[in-house]
Design an enzyme around this catalytic site. Structure first.
Site, PDB file in Angstrom:
ATOM      1  N   LEU A 107       2.537  -2.660   5.451  1.00 10.14           N
ATOM      2  CA  LEU A 107       3.295  -1.404   5.402  1.00 10.14           C
ATOM      3  C   LEU A 107       4.119  -1.330   4.111  1.00 10.14           C
ATOM      4  O   LEU A 107       4.348  -2.355   3.461  1.00 10.14           O
ATOM      5  CB  LEU A 107       4.202  -1.332   6.635  1.00 10.14           C
ATOM      6  CG  LEU A 107       3.430  -1.271   7.969  1.00 10.14           C
ATOM      7  CD1 LEU A 107       4.331  -1.629   9.144  1.00 10.14           C
ATOM      8  CD2 LEU A 107       2.818   0.108   8.152  1.00 10.14           C
ATOM      9  N   PRO A 108       4.581  -0.102   3.763  1.00  9.61           N
ATOM     10  CA  PRO A 108       5.243   0.046   2.460  1.00  9.61           C
ATOM     11  C   PRO A 108       6.520  -0.786   2.280  1.00  9.61           C
ATOM     12  O   PRO A 108       6.660  -1.477   1.279  1.00  9.61           O
ATOM     13  CB  PRO A 108       5.556   1.542   2.393  1.00  9.61           C
ATOM     14  CG  PRO A 108       4.590   2.195   3.323  1.00  9.61           C
ATOM     15  CD  PRO A 108       4.348   1.199   4.420  1.00  9.61           C
TER      16      PRO A 108
ATOM     17  N   THR B 279       5.360  -6.403   1.421  1.00  8.20           N
ATOM     18  CA  THR B 279       6.419  -7.005   0.605  1.00  8.20           C
ATOM     19  C   THR B 279       7.731  -6.354   1.015  1.00  8.20           C
ATOM     20  O   THR B 279       7.940  -5.157   0.785  1.00  8.20           O
ATOM     21  CB  THR B 279       6.186  -6.763  -0.904  1.00  8.20           C
ATOM     22  OG1 THR B 279       4.908  -7.278  -1.252  1.00  8.20           O
ATOM     23  CG2 THR B 279       7.243  -7.464  -1.741  1.00  8.20           C
TER      24      THR B 279
ATOM     25  N   LYS C  10       7.458 -14.610  -3.299  1.00  5.11           N
ATOM     26  CA  LYS C  10       6.743 -13.431  -3.820  1.00  5.11           C
ATOM     27  C   LYS C  10       7.603 -12.679  -4.854  1.00  5.11           C
ATOM     28  O   LYS C  10       7.120 -12.300  -5.920  1.00  5.11           O
ATOM     29  CB  LYS C  10       6.372 -12.525  -2.636  1.00  5.11           C
ATOM     30  CG  LYS C  10       6.031 -11.094  -2.949  1.00  5.11           C
ATOM     31  CD  LYS C  10       4.635 -10.915  -3.489  1.00  5.11           C
ATOM     32  CE  LYS C  10       4.424  -9.469  -3.924  1.00  5.11           C
ATOM     33  NZ  LYS C  10       3.216  -9.236  -4.627  1.00  5.11           N
TER      34      LYS C  10
ATOM     35  N   LYS D 103      10.358  -1.452  -6.774  1.00  3.40           N
ATOM     36  CA  LYS D 103      10.835  -1.837  -5.438  1.00  3.40           C
ATOM     37  C   LYS D 103      11.010  -3.365  -5.355  1.00  3.40           C
ATOM     38  O   LYS D 103      12.035  -3.866  -4.895  1.00  3.40           O
ATOM     39  CB  LYS D 103       9.822  -1.385  -4.381  1.00  3.40           C
ATOM     40  CG  LYS D 103      10.214  -1.778  -2.960  1.00  3.40           C
ATOM     41  CD  LYS D 103       9.061  -1.681  -1.968  1.00  3.40           C
ATOM     42  CE  LYS D 103       8.127  -2.857  -2.070  1.00  3.40           C
ATOM     43  NZ  LYS D 103       7.232  -3.061  -0.936  1.00  3.40           N
TER      44      LYS D 103
HETATM   45  P1  NAD Z   1       0.189   2.257   0.590  1.00  7.61           P
HETATM   46  O1  NAD Z   1       1.314   3.206   0.479  1.00  7.61           O
HETATM   47  O2  NAD Z   1      -1.104   2.542  -0.085  1.00  7.61           O
HETATM   48  O3  NAD Z   1      -0.162   2.006   2.167  1.00  7.61           O
HETATM   49  C1  NAD Z   1       0.778   1.933   3.187  1.00  7.61           C
HETATM   50  C2  NAD Z   1       0.125   2.513   4.452  1.00  7.61           C
HETATM   51  O4  NAD Z   1       1.013   2.336   5.549  1.00  7.61           O
HETATM   52  C3  NAD Z   1      -0.176   4.014   4.351  1.00  7.61           C
HETATM   53  O5  NAD Z   1      -1.540   4.251   4.634  1.00  7.61           O
HETATM   54  C4  NAD Z   1       0.754   4.631   5.409  1.00  7.61           C
HETATM   55  O6  NAD Z   1       0.192   5.780   6.032  1.00  7.61           O
HETATM   56  C5  NAD Z   1       0.899   3.481   6.388  1.00  7.61           C
HETATM   57  N1  NAD Z   1       2.073   3.577   7.249  1.00  7.61           N
HETATM   58  C6  NAD Z   1       3.345   3.813   6.913  1.00  7.61           C
HETATM   59  N2  NAD Z   1       4.133   3.776   8.018  1.00  7.61           N
HETATM   60  C7  NAD Z   1       3.327   3.526   9.077  1.00  7.61           C
HETATM   61  C8  NAD Z   1       3.538   3.376  10.470  1.00  7.61           C
HETATM   62  N3  NAD Z   1       4.751   3.497  11.020  1.00  7.61           N
HETATM   63  N4  NAD Z   1       2.478   3.112  11.256  1.00  7.61           N
HETATM   64  C9  NAD Z   1       1.229   2.999  10.711  1.00  7.61           C
HETATM   65  N5  NAD Z   1       0.960   3.132   9.414  1.00  7.61           N
HETATM   66  C10 NAD Z   1       2.003   3.391   8.595  1.00  7.61           C
HETATM   67  O7  NAD Z   1       0.775   0.843   0.119  1.00  7.61           O
HETATM   68  P2  NAD Z   1      -0.069  -0.435  -0.383  1.00  7.61           P
HETATM   69  O8  NAD Z   1      -0.296  -0.326  -1.857  1.00  7.61           O
HETATM   70  O9  NAD Z   1      -1.186  -0.680   0.548  1.00  7.61           O
HETATM   71  O10 NAD Z   1       1.062  -1.565  -0.203  1.00  7.61           O
HETATM   72  C11 NAD Z   1       1.429  -2.085   1.071  1.00  7.61           C
HETATM   73  C12 NAD Z   1       2.389  -3.256   0.868  1.00  7.61           C
HETATM   74  O11 NAD Z   1       1.738  -4.251   0.048  1.00  7.61           O
HETATM   75  C13 NAD Z   1       3.686  -2.871   0.132  1.00  7.61           C
HETATM   76  O12 NAD Z   1       4.747  -3.570   0.725  1.00  7.61           O
HETATM   77  C14 NAD Z   1       3.422  -3.328  -1.302  1.00  7.61           C
HETATM   78  O13 NAD Z   1       4.620  -3.648  -1.994  1.00  7.61           O
HETATM   79  C15 NAD Z   1       2.564  -4.564  -1.080  1.00  7.61           C
HETATM   80  N6  NAD Z   1       1.685  -4.916  -2.202  1.00  7.61           N
HETATM   81  C16 NAD Z   1       0.967  -3.950  -2.860  1.00  7.61           C
HETATM   82  C17 NAD Z   1       0.153  -4.320  -3.925  1.00  7.61           C
HETATM   83  C18 NAD Z   1      -0.644  -3.274  -4.690  1.00  7.61           C
HETATM   84  O14 NAD Z   1      -1.205  -3.607  -5.750  1.00  7.61           O
HETATM   85  N7  NAD Z   1      -0.772  -2.057  -4.167  1.00  7.61           N
HETATM   86  C19 NAD Z   1       0.051  -5.660  -4.322  1.00  7.61           C
HETATM   87  C20 NAD Z   1       0.755  -6.626  -3.607  1.00  7.61           C
HETATM   88  C21 NAD Z   1       1.581  -6.242  -2.552  1.00  7.61           C
END
Ligand code: NAD
Length: 297
Positions: free
Chosen positions: A65-66, A96, A171, A246
């Site tokens: 999740l975000p 994260t 991390k 973030k």
């Molecule tokens: P994203 O915004 O693409 O995806 C998050 C998903 O969570 C969305 O599809 C959203 O609809 C869903 N969501 C939000 N609240 C919800 C709820 N209550 N119930 C169900 N679904 C819900 O984000 P992402 O890029 O996939 O990143 C996710 C996590 O991974 C973050 O914490 C980010 O910091 C971490 N991360 C991302 C990357 C990257 O390169 N994108 C790399 C490492 C870590």
């Protein structure tokens, strides 16, 4: 083969859930976005109509999740999973978030007899798709060992940094260092360019000298120096400025809480926040290269 409930199918979670299916697991998913659910269905997951339904009768619950508030509400909210999960479930949060929230969620679940590990990842969207992520886990050794059954189908390296919350600390230490290296590499390249140097030649020289580092050698921020990196693709398709911002905020929060001195981390946090406010939040974090561009005299 395990039964897995997977919640949060965004840029990272979507391909991670698909890799679990490829690894032979039964995966039940939930996301708030219809389009994400459809993609997961196409990848062979079964779709649930709520987080609680996705978590019913599974061995593992994984969340991607975000940010803190989403994780806290999915587990500890009024309709949170804490009220539903049997103690046999292992909860793995790959988002994260702050170490503080990870510990709060972990300890609250533990009071109900439910095991929890924090397992944030490194490797980006490319690593999520390729199944080559690095998992940086916090939690007791037995729980981390149990999680390996599923994590190994989404990643190549699985580390245990320490107890609950330690994965999140490791991390953000990594990402703070990464941001410092990215800003430093960008400055050095722009300085060379301002003096008429070819960025390809300068990159090669520094790569074979003491300035060598990951952002220079494999993720070069200067367009045209390397193929297949975001800088050569209009800074699209990598790790967003907003997500780096973030993570740097989380690093500063952790530094304040512990009294650690992080002057470089504080500076890069401000640079990334400002770059986002100038409208670059949805670009890859290597676009900071354009923020440190020389003004021609
Ligand atoms: P994203 O915004 O693409 O995806 C998050 C998903 O969570 C969305 O599809 C959203 O609809 C869903 N969501 C939000 N609240 C919800 C709820 N209550 N119930 C169900 N679904 C819900 O984000 P992402 O890029 O996939 O990143 C996710 C996590 O991974 C973050 O914490 C980010 O910091 C971490 N991360 C991302 C990357 C990257 O390169 N994108 C790399 C490492 C870590």
């Amino acid at each position: 083969m395990a039964n897995v409930g997977f919640i949060g199918l965004g840029n990272m979670g979507g391909p991670m859930a698909a890799n679990l299916v490829k690894g032979g697991h039964q995966v039940k998913v939930f996301d708030l976005a219809e389009v994400a659910l459809q993609a997961a269905k196409d990848a062979g997951c079964s779709v649930a109509s709520s987080a609680n339904e996705a978590a019913q009768g599974v061995d593992f619950v994984i969340t991607m999740l975000p940010a803190d508030k989403h994780v806290e509400s999915v587990y500890l909210g009024d309709k949170g999973l804490i009220h539903e999960l049997p103690s046999s479930t292992l909860v793995i949060d790959c988002s994260t978030i702050s170490a503080e929230t990870a510990r709060k969620v972990g300890q609250t679940l533990a009071a109900e007899g439910i095991s929890f590990i924090d397992a944030p990842v490194s490797g980006g969207v490319g690593g999520a798709k390729a199944g080559t992520l690095t998992f940086i886990c916090g939690g007791d050794t037995a729980a981390v060992d149990r999680a390996r059954d599923v994590l190994q189908h989404m990643g190549k390296n699985i580390f245990r940094a320490g107890d609950t919350g330690a994965g999140q600390v490791a991390k953000i230490c990594n990402n703070m260092l990464l941001s410092v290296l990215m800003v430093g590499t960008s400055e050095a390249l722009q300085l060379g360019i301002a003096h008429g140097l070819d960025p390809k030649v300068l990159s090669e020289i520094m790569s074979k000298s003491s300035g060598s580092n990951w952002t220079l050698d494999v993720y070069n921020p200067c367009p045209g120096v390397m193929d297949n990196v975001p800088s050569s693709n209009g800074y699209q398709g990598g790790f967003l400025v907003d997500l780096m911002s973030k993570d740097l905020g989380l690093a500063q929060q952790a530094a304040l809480a512990s009294g650690a001195a992080t002057p470089m981390g504080g500076l890069t946090h401000n640079l990334y926040r400002s770059w986002s406010q100038l409208g670059h939040g949805r670009e890859d974090f290597s676009s900071i290269f354009n923020f440190v561009k020389a003004n021609k005299k």
